[in-house]
Motif scaffolding. Sequence first.
Motif, PDB file in Angstrom:
ATOM      1  N   ARG B 175      53.422   8.726 -25.504  1.00 54.89           N
ATOM      2  CA  ARG B 175      53.856   9.354 -24.624  1.00 54.89           C
ATOM      3  C   ARG B 175      55.070   8.883 -24.165  1.00 54.89           C
ATOM      4  NH1 ARG B 175      53.007   3.602 -22.679  1.00 54.89           N
ATOM      5  NH2 ARG B 175      51.532   2.992 -23.760  1.00 54.89           N
ATOM      6  N   THR B 176      55.855   8.212 -25.034  1.00 53.51           N
ATOM      7  CA  THR B 176      57.175   7.954 -24.855  1.00 53.51           C
ATOM      8  C   THR B 176      57.759   8.816 -25.232  1.00 53.51           C
ATOM      9  OG1 THR B 176      57.007   6.867 -27.164  1.00 53.51           O
ATOM     10  CG2 THR B 176      56.336   5.348 -25.432  1.00 53.51           C
ATOM     11  N   TYR B 177      57.317  10.108 -26.350  1.00 52.46           N
ATOM     12  CA  TYR B 177      58.158  11.364 -26.431  1.00 52.46           C
ATOM     13  C   TYR B 177      58.199  11.869 -25.473  1.00 52.46           C
ATOM     14  CZ  TYR B 177      56.202  10.070 -31.373  1.00 52.46           C
ATOM     15  OH  TYR B 177      55.878   9.446 -32.629  1.00 52.46           O
ATOM     16  N   SER B 178      59.861  12.276 -26.271  1.00 54.18           N
ATOM     17  CA  SER B 178      60.185  14.192 -25.061  1.00 54.18           C
ATOM     18  C   SER B 178      59.356  14.671 -25.245  1.00 54.18           C
ATOM     19  CB  SER B 178      61.237  14.296 -25.111  1.00 54.18           C
ATOM     20  OG  SER B 178      61.875  14.711 -26.693  1.00 54.18           O
ATOM     21  N   SER B 179      59.253  15.885 -24.641  1.00 52.44           N
ATOM     22  CA  SER B 179      58.039  17.125 -24.358  1.00 52.44           C
ATOM     23  C   SER B 179      58.184  18.292 -25.867  1.00 52.44           C
ATOM     24  CB  SER B 179      58.558  17.852 -23.857  1.00 52.44           C
ATOM     25  OG  SER B 179      59.942  18.679 -23.029  1.00 52.44           O
ATOM     26  N   GLY B 180      60.095  18.206 -26.323  1.00 55.57           N
ATOM     27  CA  GLY B 180      60.248  18.381 -27.291  1.00 55.57           C
ATOM     28  C   GLY B 180      59.756  18.203 -29.049  1.00 55.57           C
ATOM     29  N   MET B 181      60.091  16.356 -28.835  1.00 58.38           N
ATOM     30  CA  MET B 181      59.178  15.899 -30.348  1.00 58.38           C
ATOM     31  C   MET B 181      58.041  16.072 -29.799  1.00 58.38           C
ATOM     32  SD  MET B 181      61.848  12.078 -29.272  1.00 58.38           S
ATOM     33  CE  MET B 181      60.486  11.429 -30.025  1.00 58.38           C
ATOM     34  N   GLY B 182      57.050  15.763 -28.465  1.00 64.76           N
ATOM     35  CA  GLY B 182      55.849  16.090 -28.968  1.00 64.76           C
ATOM     36  C   GLY B 182      55.293  17.245 -29.117  1.00 64.76           C
ATOM     37  N   ALA B 183      56.086  18.868 -28.718  1.00 60.34           N
ATOM     38  CA  ALA B 183      55.937  19.552 -29.373  1.00 60.34           C
ATOM     39  C   ALA B 183      55.690  19.735 -31.361  1.00 60.34           C
ATOM     40  CB  ALA B 183      55.954  20.524 -28.369  1.00 60.34           C
ATOM     41  N   ARG B 184      56.492  19.162 -31.774  1.00 57.63           N
ATOM     42  CA  ARG B 184      56.616  19.887 -32.875  1.00 57.63           C
ATOM     43  C   ARG B 184      56.144  18.819 -33.316  1.00 57.63           C
ATOM     44  NH1 ARG B 184      63.192  17.824 -32.128  1.00 57.63           N
ATOM     45  NH2 ARG B 184      62.619  16.352 -33.708  1.00 57.63           N
ATOM     46  N   LEU B 185      55.872  17.367 -33.415  1.00 58.79           N
ATOM     47  CA  LEU B 185      54.616  16.829 -34.147  1.00 58.79           C
ATOM     48  C   LEU B 185      53.148  17.455 -33.921  1.00 58.79           C
ATOM     49  CD1 LEU B 185      53.571  14.381 -35.460  1.00 58.79           C
ATOM     50  CD2 LEU B 185      52.976  12.857 -33.064  1.00 58.79           C
ATOM     51  N   ARG B 186      53.279  18.186 -32.949  1.00 58.81           N
ATOM     52  CA  ARG B 186      51.233  18.483 -32.208  1.00 58.81           C
ATOM     53  C   ARG B 186      51.403  20.265 -33.491  1.00 58.81           C
ATOM     54  NH1 ARG B 186      52.357  16.806 -27.112  1.00 58.81           N
ATOM     55  NH2 ARG B 186      53.022  19.112 -26.683  1.00 58.81           N
ATOM     56  N   PHE B 187      52.544  20.508 -33.696  1.00 60.60           N
ATOM     57  CA  PHE B 187      52.709  21.362 -34.235  1.00 60.60           C
ATOM     58  C   PHE B 187      52.676  21.221 -35.515  1.00 60.60           C
ATOM     59  CE2 PHE B 187      54.735  24.994 -37.298  1.00 60.60           C
ATOM     60  CZ  PHE B 187      54.021  25.972 -36.397  1.00 60.60           C
ATOM     61  N   ALA B 188      53.060  20.026 -36.946  1.00 59.57           N
ATOM     62  CA  ALA B 188      53.383  20.238 -37.641  1.00 59.57           C
ATOM     63  C   ALA B 188      52.098  19.966 -37.902  1.00 59.57           C
ATOM     64  CB  ALA B 188      53.873  18.818 -38.132  1.00 59.57           C
ATOM     65  N   ILE B 189      50.577  18.584 -36.669  1.00 58.83           N
ATOM     66  CA  ILE B 189      49.893  18.344 -37.642  1.00 58.83           C
ATOM     67  C   ILE B 189      48.790  20.058 -37.745  1.00 58.83           C
ATOM     68  CG2 ILE B 189      48.091  17.325 -36.637  1.00 58.83           C
ATOM     69  CD1 ILE B 189      49.906  15.157 -34.871  1.00 58.83           C
ATOM     70  N   ALA B 190      49.235  20.494 -36.388  1.00 58.86           N
ATOM     71  CA  ALA B 190      48.329  21.573 -35.998  1.00 58.86           C
ATOM     72  C   ALA B 190      48.584  22.381 -37.852  1.00 58.86           C
ATOM     73  CB  ALA B 190      48.821  22.841 -35.517  1.00 58.86           C
ATOM     74  N   ALA B 191      49.684  22.845 -38.041  1.00 63.05           N
ATOM     75  CA  ALA B 191      49.989  23.694 -39.072  1.00 63.05           C
ATOM     76  C   ALA B 191      49.466  22.876 -40.741  1.00 63.05           C
ATOM     77  CB  ALA B 191      51.309  23.949 -39.407  1.00 63.05           C
ATOM     78  N   ALA B 192      49.235  21.955 -40.816  1.00 67.23           N
ATOM     79  CA  ALA B 192      49.309  21.054 -42.186  1.00 67.23           C
ATOM     80  C   ALA B 192      47.687  21.728 -42.607  1.00 67.23           C
ATOM     81  CB  ALA B 192      48.673  19.714 -41.474  1.00 67.23           C
TER      82      ALA B 192
END
Lengths: 293, 273
Positions: B175-192
């Motif tokens: 919840r402390t992430y910026s929206s860009g950081m959150g999106a990056r992490l989500r994409f990275a997890i999804a693409a694994a």
Amino acid sequence: MSLAEFATRRGLSQSAARPPLRQYIAQLWQRRHFVWTFASSKSISLYTTARLGQLWQVLTPLLNAAVYYLIFGVLLQMSRGIPDYIPFLVTGVFVFTFTQRSVNTGAKSVGDNLSLIRALHFPRASLPFAYVILELQQLMMSLIVLFAIVLAMGEPLTAHWLLLVPVILLQLAFNIGISLVVARLGAFARDITQLLPFMLRTWFYASGIIYSLAHVQNRFQDQPWLVKLLEFNPGYVYVELCRHALLAKYRNYVEDLHHPIGHLWWYALFWAVLMFVGGFLYFYRAEERYGRG
Amino acid sequence: MVDVKEKTESVPAEASPQIVIDPTREPIVVVDGLHVVYRIYGAGGDKGTAATALLRMVRRRNRPQMKTVHAIKGVSFVVYRGDAVGIIGSNGSGKSTLLRAIAGLLPPERGAVYTDGQPSLLGVNAALMRDLTGERNIVLGCLAQGLSLEETKAKYQEIVDFSGLKPEFIQLPMRTYSSGMGARLRFAIAAAKTHDVLLVDEALATGDARFKRKSKAKIEELRKDAGAVFLVAHNLEVIEETCNRVIWVEEGVMRMDGDPKTVIAAYTEATDK
């Protein structure tokens, strides 16, 4: 030739179909780490914004016990000769709460996670399982509090305590089963979540949490079937077995009343197997429809 | 049930209302007369007072607060191995619903979707929890996608590196992430995860320009491993670049299915009016 024929002839299978039972169980087993991680993640995020943090896991059951003691022990004087009423009451409340909360959260387990269901593939039974595991983790915290209370009240630490393990395991199986049943009901008829608190409260008062069934049975001497029925109640069965495992004075007290409890073990086993197997099959049969909401 | 006939010289694919199958290619997704109906609770059109609720019960009107939305109305098509299919249409036309139905996540009301292998959606948002640290979310997200514990451990560092998050942020709640950081992490997890049939919903490739390039390359890589790819996007350029076929959906009905240039031209013409 229809498209369906074409697809099956080329070896394609329906994508929203329910897998065969054996395969479903294997899939669920494969997801066991997910179930556990989901449960502990939920329980961590429950208290993450509170200043006292994880301490609430212990404080909540402690405060609950205090409230029940204040109302039923001090104000209403419900003890009526039950030795060590506080541990008696607290054991009952904590053990029954495990079932109660499993039912409550189980009923919402599908509805609250629709977006997850609509995004990822996993056996949907993972969700009710995870919520019961979450409640089991909470129970473990409560048990630590309970042990402290029981020992502080001068109860001896005996080998009987070991019986707690099979009782809790049987109760766990029962809870998973009943939670699977209400999960399916709650997924298609949301109204059930409004109704459940009333049913659960009735169940609470019928399960001998604040009174001892062995003690009040004399009052129903002309209706022996009623006592039999109350004894068969799974809510009562698990609570009573836990008390017998933990509380030596209560054990002696019930023995003095000539109230055998051996058959309760059979009831505990019966309910655990019936609910677990029945609940699992019942939930499984709607597997492909949960995404629709 | 939709009848099909085999491709002949005289029947051009997009002009025919009938589905034409190509017997020489290997089908991987067959969508057969698909209807999807959503049930929405709490949509109640009338006043939500107890009195009106009681009246509804007395009149025996079923499921008072429920509305149904007929999102997909009889769509049929066949996708072959190696296809990259773009799905276009205006907002609320049923693109995402179609994607979820292909993935088998939304059960069809009528008709069916047949697939070879398990199609899966590239997206893990729903499994993540805002209050947990990035670290825990990576583990949770991987397990939710069906990776084993060992695979998750093996992929962990790769995900952290790909997301480009600084180590101190990995230990902070999401919840402390910026929206860009959150999106990056989500994409990275999804693409694994690797996929048989990959379904990509739009808005995944967010973040700064550098990350957009990175994620585009990653999608390309996933696309090569997958048997077929479906891509939902509003960015028509992306569709034209990456897809060899485009399906245009409007109000739950398939308007057109054909090569990207033709369909996109027709779509632009219709929407520019």
